[in-house]
Structure formats: structure tokens, C-alpha cells
Scaffold this active site. Structure first.
Site, PDB file in Angstrom:
ATOM      1  N   GLU A 217       0.822  -1.224   0.000  1.00  0.00           N
ATOM      2  CA  GLU A 217       0.000   0.000   0.000  1.00  0.00           C
ATOM      3  C   GLU A 217       0.854   1.272   0.000  1.00  0.00           C
ATOM      4  OE1 GLU A 217      -3.016   0.312  -0.751  1.00  0.00           O
ATOM      5  OE2 GLU A 217      -4.430  -0.288   0.797  1.00  0.00           O
TER       6      GLU A 217
ATOM      7  N   THR B  88      -5.291   9.261  -1.414  1.00  0.00           N
ATOM      8  CA  THR B  88      -5.296   8.762  -0.032  1.00  0.00           C
ATOM      9  C   THR B  88      -4.325   9.564   0.832  1.00  0.00           C
ATOM     10  OG1 THR B  88      -5.971   6.585  -0.767  1.00  0.00           O
ATOM     11  CG2 THR B  88      -4.998   6.709   1.423  1.00  0.00           C
TER      12      THR B  88
HETATM   13  N1  HSE Z   1      -7.635   3.684   6.537  1.00  0.00           N
HETATM   14  C1  HSE Z   1      -7.205   4.291   5.304  1.00  0.00           C
HETATM   15  C2  HSE Z   1      -7.562   5.758   5.342  1.00  0.00           C
HETATM   16  C3  HSE Z   1      -7.893   3.638   4.156  1.00  0.00           C
HETATM   17  O1  HSE Z   1      -8.695   6.073   5.681  1.00  0.00           O
HETATM   18  O2  HSE Z   1      -6.690   6.596   5.031  1.00  0.00           O
HETATM   19  C4  HSE Z   1      -7.471   4.222   2.844  1.00  0.00           C
HETATM   20  O3  HSE Z   1      -7.912   3.403   1.809  1.00  0.00           O
END
Ligand code: HSE
Length: 310
Positions: free
Chosen positions: A127, A184
Site C-alpha cells: 500500500e 489517499t
Molecule cells: N484507513 C485508510 C484511510 C484507508 O482512511 O486513510 C485508505 O484506503
């Protein structure tokens, strides 16, 4: 065995109160990945939804990064073919599903015998290619299926899976909101640097309630447990119309509503014995349209399966 092909489900991370901890695998969309042994090197080919926007450089591709790590110091190569079926930059764990698919496929192809915790940890490292940070919530759901909880400490990951109740369904609104390339990372940049005591206590209670809801098969508790006082207030301003959409979903009978992962998709959990999931999805879509945001909606259910060979 020279080739392995797998399918990985999309997922919704956080579920409101469980930032970077909770994940729910969903049937709505899947990535398919095949891995074939070669003499040396790792190559990645991407086709399907949004393929032209996905880099194939190993370090920038979540599946490529996973393959590079798993093949380090081995005198063999692998050709990865990734067919994207999960919309990109929507908050449905698209990058995580590709990473999960690659970890599971190479584990099988190379006979590595990794445990599911190891596979989640390795896929989470993938990721980094997309989010700039390793987070295991999406990959846990895509590897294991169902509802997942991840706990990370000092480089190790413990992932726990619970079967969602059979009457739990999910309505998704997929708004067409302009997002930066590093969506993100940008959505993580708006998060608070410190958290108030009251909010921390409230979120701990909500997260505990949500887990109890999954354990007891109680959709109402799951919905209440999605309440989030920490991340939603910071991120909702990235999603025009969010408050209106949430209100409409609740009015239409959703048990709980939140931002799906880093957004902009919005997830509503629904007890299908109480209300039609597609009606909730439609209400969310209408609310986005009323706010001037083009939107698609879909009604789906949890994927009980994680990444499986096909
Ligand atoms: N937990 C992560 C966020 C998921 O909310 O940034 C991102 O896909």
C-alpha cells in the site's frame, strides 16, 4: 505449477470508528490477477478499469511492490497480469485489493506457506506504493473476506475476521468528485495531529459497539458503532454534500453511514429485513445530485470470501 490466477474483492475501510483498523470486504467489484513464473525479473501489466492511470513501475504499483518484496533474493522471476475491476480513487480499496491479490497469488505460486497474518502484513507494505503509508485495513478485508480487524505493532500484524450477519447489506454512493493523484495521502494529510480525550473515549466505545454488533449479528449495533468523532469531521469537507447524503441515507432507513475508506464513496449499512438496500442507495445518489455532485450508486453485500484462486 507455473501460473496462478486469483480474484480479490473490493473493501470499505474504517467503518467510521475504526480508522486504519476495520475493513469490510464487498461483493460489488473485484480485481483479477495472474502470476506466471519466468526466469528472472518482475514485470507488471495492467488492463481494465482505469488501467491507463495506474503506473506499472514496480515501486509505484501496489502489486508490483508486493512482488518485488516477495521475490527479493530469489533466482526466479514473475510476470504479473492485473485486470482492474475496482474503481480507482473511490475509497473502495482498489490498491489494497491488487496488493492482496498479488500476495496471495505469489504465496501459492512459490509455495511459500505464509500465514494469513503474514500475507496481510506483506500486502499492507504494498500500500505504500499508492498511499505513501502502510495501512492494513483494506488488505486484511481483501485477503480474508468478511469483516476484519487489524492490530499492528512493531512490524507485526494480527488480523481477525468475523462473518458479517446474513441480513447485513451495503449501499454505496460513488460521487464523481475531483480528487488529486495522491488521493489517499491527501485525505490522510487533513487528519488531526492530536485527538481530544472526549473524542477518543467516544470512538473507543463506538468501535467496541461495532465489533459487538458483528459478533452478535446485530446490524443496528453495527450502524450505531460506525459513529466517528475524529476522522469524519476532518474529511467530510472533501466530499461536497456529505452531510445531506448521510441524513438522506439515515432517513431512508440505513442503520449507519460513513465515509468509505479515504472517500469520496459513502457507505451505508442496511438491515435488509427492515428496508430495501437499493432504496437507501438511491436516496444517497439523489442527495448527491441535489448537492450538484454527479453520482452513481450501488447496492451490494459483504463478500464472505477473500482472495481466492479462480
Ligand atoms: N484507513 C485508510 C484511510 C484507508 O482512511 O486513510 C485508505 O484506503
Amino acid at each position: 505449477m507455473k501460473q496462478v490466477k486469483v480474484s480479490a474483492p473490493c473493501s470499505s475501510a474504517n467503518m467510521g470508528s475504526g480508522f486504519d483498523v476495520f475493513g469490510l470486504a464487498l461483493e460489488a467489484f473485484h480485481d483479477t490477477l495472474s502470476a506466471e513464473l519466468t526466469d528472472e525479473g518482475v514485470t507488471v501489466e495492467v488492463t481494465g478499469l482505469g488501467a491507463d492511470k495506474i503506473p506499472t513501475t514496480l515501486e509505484k504499483n501496489t502489486a508490483g511492490l508486493v512482488a518485488k518484496m516477495m521475490l527479493a533474493n530469489r533466482k526466479i522471476g514473475v510476470k504479473i497480469r492485473l485486470e482492474k475491476g475496482i474503481p480507482l480513487k473511490m475509497g473502495l480499496g482498489s490498491s489494497g485489493a491488487s496488493a492482496a491479490a498479488c500476495a496471495v497469488a505469489l504465496n501459492s505460486l512459490l509455495g511459500l506457506g505464509f500465514s494469513s497474518n503474514d500475507l496481510v502484513r506483506i500486502a499492507a507494505m504494498g500500500e505504500v506504493a499508492a498511499a505513501g503509508a502502510s495501512h492494513a485495513d483494506n488488505v486484511a478485508a481483501s485477503v480474508l473476506g468478511g469483516f476484519t480487524i487489524v492490530q499492528t505493532s512493531e512490524g507485526s500484524v494480527t488480523a481477525v475476521r468475523i462473518d458479517p450477519p446474513p441480513n447485513l447489506e451495503v449501499a454505496l454512493a460513488l460521487p464523481n468528485v475531483e480528487t488529486p493523484d495522491n488521493k489517499t495521502a491527501s485525505a490522510r494529510a487533513v487528519l488531526p495531529r492530536s485527538v481530544g480525550f472526549r473524542e477518543a473515549v467516544a470512538n473507543a466505545g463506538n468501535a467496541a459497539l461495532l465489533v459487538a454488533g458483528f459478533h452478535l449479528g446485530d446490524v443496528k449495533l453495527i450502524g450505531r458503532g460506525m459513529t466517528d468523532l475524529i476522522v469524519e469531521p476532518a474529511r467530510k469537507r472533501l466530499i461536497p454534500g456529505y452531510d445531506l447524503v448521510k441524513e438522506s441515507a439515515l432517513k431512508a432507513g440505513a442503520a449507519g453511514v460513513g465515509i468509505s475508506g479515504a472517500g469520496p464513496a459513502v457507505i451505508a449499512v442496511v438491515d435488509k429485513n427492515v428496508v430495501s438496500t437499493c432504496d437507501v442507495a438511491e436516496a444517497m445518489k439523489e442527495a448527491f445530485l441535489d448537492a450538484g455532485v454527479p453520482c452513481e450508486a450501488c447496492c451490494t453485500k459483504p463478500s464472505f470470501k477473500g482472495t481466492v484462486e479462480v
